[in-house]
Design a protein around this motif. Structure first.
Motif, PDB file in Angstrom:
ATOM      1  N   ARG A  10      68.816 -59.906  -3.106  1.00  0.00           N
ATOM      2  CA  ARG A  10      67.427 -59.561  -3.362  1.00  0.00           C
ATOM      3  C   ARG A  10      67.330 -58.111  -3.778  1.00  0.00           C
ATOM      4  NH1 ARG A  10      66.006 -62.523   1.538  1.00  0.00           N
ATOM      5  NH2 ARG A  10      66.212 -60.490   2.493  1.00  0.00           N
ATOM      6  N   GLN A  11      66.272 -57.837  -4.532  1.00  0.00           N
ATOM      7  CA  GLN A  11      66.064 -56.507  -5.065  1.00  0.00           C
ATOM      8  C   GLN A  11      65.966 -55.452  -3.956  1.00  0.00           C
ATOM      9  OE1 GLN A  11      62.876 -56.719  -7.832  1.00  0.00           O
ATOM     10  NE2 GLN A  11      63.203 -54.654  -8.603  1.00  0.00           N
ATOM     11  N   SER A  12      65.507 -55.870  -2.801  1.00  0.00           N
ATOM     12  CA  SER A  12      65.278 -54.913  -1.722  1.00  0.00           C
ATOM     13  C   SER A  12      66.557 -54.602  -0.935  1.00  0.00           C
ATOM     14  CB  SER A  12      64.216 -55.471  -0.777  1.00  0.00           C
ATOM     15  OG  SER A  12      64.634 -56.733  -0.301  1.00  0.00           O
ATOM     16  N   GLU A  13      67.640 -55.313  -1.253  1.00  0.00           N
ATOM     17  CA  GLU A  13      68.833 -55.136  -0.432  1.00  0.00           C
ATOM     18  C   GLU A  13      69.672 -53.924  -0.839  1.00  0.00           C
ATOM     19  OE1 GLU A  13      69.824 -59.540   1.251  1.00  0.00           O
ATOM     20  OE2 GLU A  13      70.324 -59.162  -0.822  1.00  0.00           O
ATOM     21  N   ASP A  14      70.352 -53.376   0.159  1.00  0.00           N
ATOM     22  CA  ASP A  14      71.218 -52.230  -0.085  1.00  0.00           C
ATOM     23  C   ASP A  14      72.428 -52.621  -0.925  1.00  0.00           C
ATOM     24  OD1 ASP A  14      69.728 -50.432   1.254  1.00  0.00           O
ATOM     25  OD2 ASP A  14      70.892 -50.535   3.114  1.00  0.00           O
ATOM     26  N   LEU A  15      72.915 -51.636  -1.638  1.00  0.00           N
ATOM     27  CA  LEU A  15      74.082 -51.848  -2.476  1.00  0.00           C
ATOM     28  C   LEU A  15      75.264 -52.376  -1.672  1.00  0.00           C
ATOM     29  CD1 LEU A  15      75.030 -51.563  -5.362  1.00  0.00           C
ATOM     30  CD2 LEU A  15      75.823 -49.265  -4.807  1.00  0.00           C
ATOM     31  N   VAL A  17      75.270 -54.330   0.849  1.00  0.00           N
ATOM     32  CA  VAL A  17      75.087 -55.760   1.108  1.00  0.00           C
ATOM     33  C   VAL A  17      75.390 -56.555  -0.168  1.00  0.00           C
ATOM     34  CG1 VAL A  17      73.411 -57.533   1.754  1.00  0.00           C
ATOM     35  CG2 VAL A  17      73.303 -55.257   2.818  1.00  0.00           C
ATOM     36  N   ILE A  18      74.860 -56.072  -1.279  1.00  0.00           N
ATOM     37  CA  ILE A  18      75.084 -56.754  -2.556  1.00  0.00           C
ATOM     38  C   ILE A  18      76.575 -56.741  -2.902  1.00  0.00           C
ATOM     39  CG2 ILE A  18      74.515 -56.752  -5.023  1.00  0.00           C
ATOM     40  CD1 ILE A  18      71.820 -55.539  -4.314  1.00  0.00           C
ATOM     41  N   LYS A  19      77.211 -55.632  -2.576  1.00  0.00           N
ATOM     42  CA  LYS A  19      78.633 -55.504  -2.876  1.00  0.00           C
ATOM     43  C   LYS A  19      79.459 -56.551  -2.125  1.00  0.00           C
ATOM     44  CE  LYS A  19      82.336 -52.155  -3.295  1.00  0.00           C
ATOM     45  NZ  LYS A  19      82.744 -50.761  -3.142  1.00  0.00           N
ATOM     46  N   ARG A  20      79.086 -56.783  -0.862  1.00  0.00           N
ATOM     47  CA  ARG A  20      79.811 -57.813  -0.101  1.00  0.00           C
ATOM     48  C   ARG A  20      79.664 -59.179  -0.762  1.00  0.00           C
ATOM     49  NH1 ARG A  20      78.427 -55.287   4.609  1.00  0.00           N
ATOM     50  NH2 ARG A  20      76.576 -56.544   4.907  1.00  0.00           N
ATOM     51  N   ARG A  21      78.434 -59.492  -1.201  1.00  0.00           N
ATOM     52  CA  ARG A  21      78.202 -60.784  -1.856  1.00  0.00           C
ATOM     53  C   ARG A  21      79.025 -60.866  -3.149  1.00  0.00           C
ATOM     54  NH1 ARG A  21      72.801 -60.580  -0.245  1.00  0.00           N
ATOM     55  NH2 ARG A  21      72.819 -61.209   1.925  1.00  0.00           N
ATOM     56  N   TYR A  22      79.012 -59.748  -3.864  1.00  0.00           N
ATOM     57  CA  TYR A  22      79.757 -59.692  -5.117  1.00  0.00           C
ATOM     58  C   TYR A  22      81.235 -59.985  -4.869  1.00  0.00           C
ATOM     59  CZ  TYR A  22      82.519 -57.314  -8.712  1.00  0.00           C
ATOM     60  OH  TYR A  22      83.452 -56.990  -9.640  1.00  0.00           O
ATOM     61  N   GLN A  23      81.785 -59.345  -3.832  1.00  0.00           N
ATOM     62  CA  GLN A  23      83.207 -59.544  -3.551  1.00  0.00           C
ATOM     63  C   GLN A  23      83.508 -60.980  -3.146  1.00  0.00           C
ATOM     64  OE1 GLN A  23      83.480 -56.235  -0.879  1.00  0.00           O
ATOM     65  NE2 GLN A  23      84.415 -54.903  -2.419  1.00  0.00           N
ATOM     66  N   ASP A  24      82.594 -61.561  -2.362  1.00  0.00           N
ATOM     67  CA  ASP A  24      82.763 -62.971  -1.989  1.00  0.00           C
ATOM     68  C   ASP A  24      82.779 -63.873  -3.223  1.00  0.00           C
ATOM     69  OD1 ASP A  24      82.824 -62.275   0.613  1.00  0.00           O
ATOM     70  OD2 ASP A  24      80.784 -62.954   1.088  1.00  0.00           O
ATOM     71  N   LEU A  25      81.789 -63.619  -4.102  1.00  0.00           N
ATOM     72  CA  LEU A  25      81.670 -64.449  -5.306  1.00  0.00           C
ATOM     73  C   LEU A  25      82.876 -64.280  -6.217  1.00  0.00           C
ATOM     74  CD1 LEU A  25      77.892 -63.866  -6.035  1.00  0.00           C
ATOM     75  CD2 LEU A  25      78.954 -66.084  -5.638  1.00  0.00           C
ATOM     76  N   LEU A  26      83.314 -63.026  -6.295  1.00  0.00           N
ATOM     77  CA  LEU A  26      84.444 -62.717  -7.156  1.00  0.00           C
ATOM     78  C   LEU A  26      85.681 -63.502  -6.713  1.00  0.00           C
ATOM     79  CD1 LEU A  26      84.572 -60.786  -9.527  1.00  0.00           C
ATOM     80  CD2 LEU A  26      85.549 -59.074  -8.020  1.00  0.00           C
ATOM     81  N   LEU A  27      85.909 -63.513  -5.400  1.00  0.00           N
ATOM     82  CA  LEU A  27      87.040 -64.254  -4.853  1.00  0.00           C
ATOM     83  C   LEU A  27      86.890 -65.745  -5.119  1.00  0.00           C
ATOM     84  CD1 LEU A  27      87.807 -62.741  -1.338  1.00  0.00           C
ATOM     85  CD2 LEU A  27      89.315 -62.878  -3.339  1.00  0.00           C
ATOM     86  N   PRO A  55      73.701 -46.789  -9.822  1.00  0.00           N
ATOM     87  CA  PRO A  55      72.310 -46.525  -9.426  1.00  0.00           C
ATOM     88  C   PRO A  55      71.368 -46.374 -10.628  1.00  0.00           C
ATOM     89  CG  PRO A  55      73.809 -45.159  -8.154  1.00  0.00           C
ATOM     90  CD  PRO A  55      74.641 -45.877  -9.187  1.00  0.00           C
ATOM     91  N   GLU A  56      71.838 -45.718 -11.679  1.00  0.00           N
ATOM     92  CA  GLU A  56      70.961 -45.525 -12.838  1.00  0.00           C
ATOM     93  C   GLU A  56      70.665 -46.858 -13.529  1.00  0.00           C
ATOM     94  OE1 GLU A  56      74.136 -43.303 -13.344  1.00  0.00           O
ATOM     95  OE2 GLU A  56      73.154 -42.588 -11.531  1.00  0.00           O
ATOM     96  N   ARG A  57      71.730 -47.623 -13.704  1.00  0.00           N
ATOM     97  CA  ARG A  57      71.527 -48.902 -14.389  1.00  0.00           C
ATOM     98  C   ARG A  57      70.686 -49.845 -13.537  1.00  0.00           C
ATOM     99  NH1 ARG A  57      76.934 -51.028 -17.259  1.00  0.00           N
ATOM    100  NH2 ARG A  57      75.460 -52.175 -18.541  1.00  0.00           N
TER     101      ARG A  57
END
Ligand code: ZN
Length: 138
Positions: A10-15, A17-27, A55-57
């Motif tokens: 979600r847009q409100s989530e910290d980077l 948290v998003i990073k953990r999801r990203y790593q899970d998905l990546l695996l 952060p800028e993007r």
């Protein structure tokens, strides 16, 4: 494509948290686990992360989402500031012309300010209108 959606975030989530999801998905979708095939989802996950990890993007993307939301939600009734809301305890409310109500509480406001947001959309609880509330007045 909605980058947040691709990353189950979600847009409100910290980077972080998003990073953990990203790593899970990546695996999960890594070509090594899919017979060497780079699935579309894998590509989307990487693309989404490339946008949200900077952060800028991310800020640019958020602004873009926000504008899209405003366009889509053409039913913004008016722009208000918090002083126009009725305050009781930590709750702020404003009566809609449909006699429904726009509500936001102190905790949500604190979160928005913490995120550096200067305004937010609040939806009426009984019709499809929204109000745009400016927060930078205090
Ligand atoms: Zn209403």
């Amino acid at each position: 494509m909605d980058y947040y959606q691709v990353l189950n975030s979600r847009q409100s989530e910290d980077l972080s948290v998003i990073k953990r999801r990203y790593q899970d998905l990546l695996l999960k979708h890594h070509p090594d686990k899919n017979g060497g095939v780079e699935s579309l989802l894998f590509q989307q996950v990487r693309e989404a992360w490339s946008h949200l990890s900077s952060p800028e993007r991310r800020q640019q993307y958020d602004a873009q989402l926000y504008r899209a939301q405003l366009d889509q939600d053409s039913a913004v009734w008016c722009t208000l500031d918090l002083t126009q809301f009725r305050q009781s305890g930590g709750d702020y409310s404003f009566e809609c012309k449909c006699s429904g109500v726009y509500e936001i509480d102190q905790e949500q406001l604190d979160d928005l300010r913490k995120d550096g947001d200067s305004d937010c959309l609040i939806a009426c609880d009984s019709c499809s209108l929204s109000v745009l509330v400016t927060l930078d007045n205090r």
